[in-house]
Write an enzyme that holds these catalytic residues in place. Sequence first.
Site, PDB file in Angstrom:
ATOM      1  N   ASP A  25       0.840  -1.168  -0.023  1.00 21.82           N
ATOM      2  CA  ASP A  25      -0.157  -0.013  -0.121  1.00 21.82           C
ATOM      3  C   ASP A  25       0.929   1.299   0.053  1.00 21.82           C
ATOM      4  O   ASP A  25       0.469   2.326   0.035  1.00 21.82           O
ATOM      5  CB  ASP A  25      -0.983   0.076   1.087  1.00 21.82           C
ATOM      6  CG  ASP A  25      -0.176  -0.055   2.637  1.00 21.82           C
ATOM      7  OD1 ASP A  25       0.930  -0.085   2.441  1.00 21.82           O
ATOM      8  OD2 ASP A  25      -1.165   0.129   3.706  1.00 21.82           O
ATOM      9  N   SER A  26       2.265   0.893  -0.019  1.00 17.64           N
ATOM     10  CA  SER A  26       3.143   2.295  -0.281  1.00 17.64           C
ATOM     11  C   SER A  26       2.907   2.917  -1.400  1.00 17.64           C
ATOM     12  O   SER A  26       3.413   3.881  -1.768  1.00 17.64           O
ATOM     13  CB  SER A  26       4.436   1.670  -0.219  1.00 17.64           C
ATOM     14  OG  SER A  26       4.742   0.539  -1.029  1.00 17.64           O
TER      15      SER A  26
ATOM     16  N   ASP B 221      -0.852  -6.507  -0.403  1.00 17.32           N
ATOM     17  CA  ASP B 221      -1.328  -5.878   1.018  1.00 17.32           C
ATOM     18  C   ASP B 221      -2.724  -5.622   1.056  1.00 17.32           C
ATOM     19  O   ASP B 221      -3.411  -5.289   0.280  1.00 17.32           O
ATOM     20  CB  ASP B 221      -0.554  -4.138   0.868  1.00 17.32           C
ATOM     21  CG  ASP B 221       0.502  -4.128   2.100  1.00 17.32           C
ATOM     22  OD1 ASP B 221       0.296  -4.865   3.107  1.00 17.32           O
ATOM     23  OD2 ASP B 221       1.267  -3.114   2.027  1.00 17.32           O
TER      24      ASP B 221
ATOM     25  N   LYS C 100      -0.904  -9.507   2.809  1.00 12.92           N
ATOM     26  CA  LYS C 100       0.174  -9.004   4.065  1.00 12.92           C
ATOM     27  C   LYS C 100      -0.875  -8.154   4.842  1.00 12.92           C
ATOM     28  O   LYS C 100      -1.565  -7.222   4.107  1.00 12.92           O
ATOM     29  CB  LYS C 100       1.430  -8.382   3.616  1.00 12.92           C
ATOM     30  CG  LYS C 100       2.081  -7.547   4.821  1.00 12.92           C
ATOM     31  CD  LYS C 100       3.391  -6.963   4.328  1.00 12.92           C
ATOM     32  CE  LYS C 100       3.362  -5.891   3.568  1.00 12.92           C
ATOM     33  NZ  LYS C 100       2.866  -4.518   4.595  1.00 12.92           N
TER      34      LYS C 100
ATOM     35  N   GLU D   1       9.150  -3.922  10.401  1.00 19.30           N
ATOM     36  CA  GLU D   1       9.646  -2.716   9.868  1.00 19.30           C
ATOM     37  C   GLU D   1      10.172  -1.657  10.904  1.00 19.30           C
ATOM     38  O   GLU D   1       9.353  -1.564  11.964  1.00 19.30           O
ATOM     39  CB  GLU D   1       8.356  -2.058   9.122  1.00 19.30           C
ATOM     40  CG  GLU D   1       8.739  -0.646   8.345  1.00 19.30           C
ATOM     41  CD  GLU D   1       7.531  -0.328   7.466  1.00 19.30           C
ATOM     42  OE1 GLU D   1       6.624  -0.999   7.227  1.00 19.30           O
ATOM     43  OE2 GLU D   1       7.773   0.877   7.072  1.00 19.30           O
TER      44      GLU D   1
HETATM   45  O1  KIV Z   1       3.527  -1.008   1.573  1.00 16.14           O
HETATM   46  C1  KIV Z   1       4.669  -1.384   1.629  1.00 16.14           C
HETATM   47  O2  KIV Z   1       5.353  -1.124   0.619  1.00 16.14           O
HETATM   48  C2  KIV Z   1       5.371  -2.243   2.744  1.00 16.14           C
HETATM   49  C3  KIV Z   1       6.581  -2.350   2.618  1.00 16.14           C
HETATM   50  C4  KIV Z   1       7.230  -0.954   3.449  1.00 16.14           C
HETATM   51  C5  KIV Z   1       7.359  -3.569   3.396  1.00 16.14           C
HETATM   52  O3  KIV Z   1       4.618  -2.660   3.538  1.00 16.14           O
END
Ligand code: KIV
Length: 272
Positions: free
Chosen positions: A52-53, A91, A120, A189
């Site tokens: 979700d980044s 995610d 995730k 993290e």
């Molecule tokens: O959303 C994402 O890219 C993440 C990474 C920081 C592991 O959770």
Amino acid sequence: MYTPKPLEKKITLPTLSQLKQQGEKFACLTAYDYSFARLMEKAAVEVVLVGDSLGMVIQGHDTTLPVTLQEIEYHARAVARGLDKTLLMADMPFGSLNSPQQALDNASQLIKGSGAQVVKLEGGINQIRTVETLAKYNIPVCAHLGLQPQSVHKMGGYKVQGREHDRAIEMKDTAQQIEQAGADLLLLECVPASLAAEITELLQIPVIGIGAGAACDGQILVMQDMLGITHGRLPSFSRNFMEQADSIESAISSYVSAVKNGHFPDASHSFS
Ligand code: KIV
């Protein structure tokens, strides 16, 4: 000296467990589209995460909070077309897991609609029942502890987690409970390297770190950070692999080599 060669077999959860048992590190990156996914597959990245980044690095938001399940699904579908042997993880965005039932419905939709093999989810002890529910319905789960960007407002910013003795004990305990609840992977993290090392040792399941030191079984970075194209300051735990590369492809390959060789992260890219 490890030089990445193409992945020979499909990467599965048992493959990652086997790598952990053999003490072989694995490399993960985020990706959000087909073209970069192809480059990552070619460079033998073992796990690609549609994180979700994307809310920040693709959409330009200040946080990950606005990202929707449909947006993750859209990007994951594109990434899936670029992958063959690499394992795809997607995610669960903010607001998609407010109850175990909602999480089950949304995770099922994400797996079906995108081709991702693992979901995730951020959350600690509050998500144990959700992890149990997903495990019961055979949905592979990577739990996410330490800095949880979806809780940025609660945490009051993006800060290293688990430095205080009590918080470190709590994180170890939560990690064990998450494993017992049926999680297949754990992502840590921004956690002190010594704490991440202890958790990695304690758990049977593979542990992936970002800003969590070299002892984790796998490492992950946000693609834009490792290519040095992040807007603003590069997180201190990240490294710009483009600095010494003549192409994106070779930057990704040197990241994979550095992870596999144990050269990344070093102490200057970890927290104490
Ligand atoms: O959303 C994402 O890219 C993440 C990474 C920081 C592991 O959770």
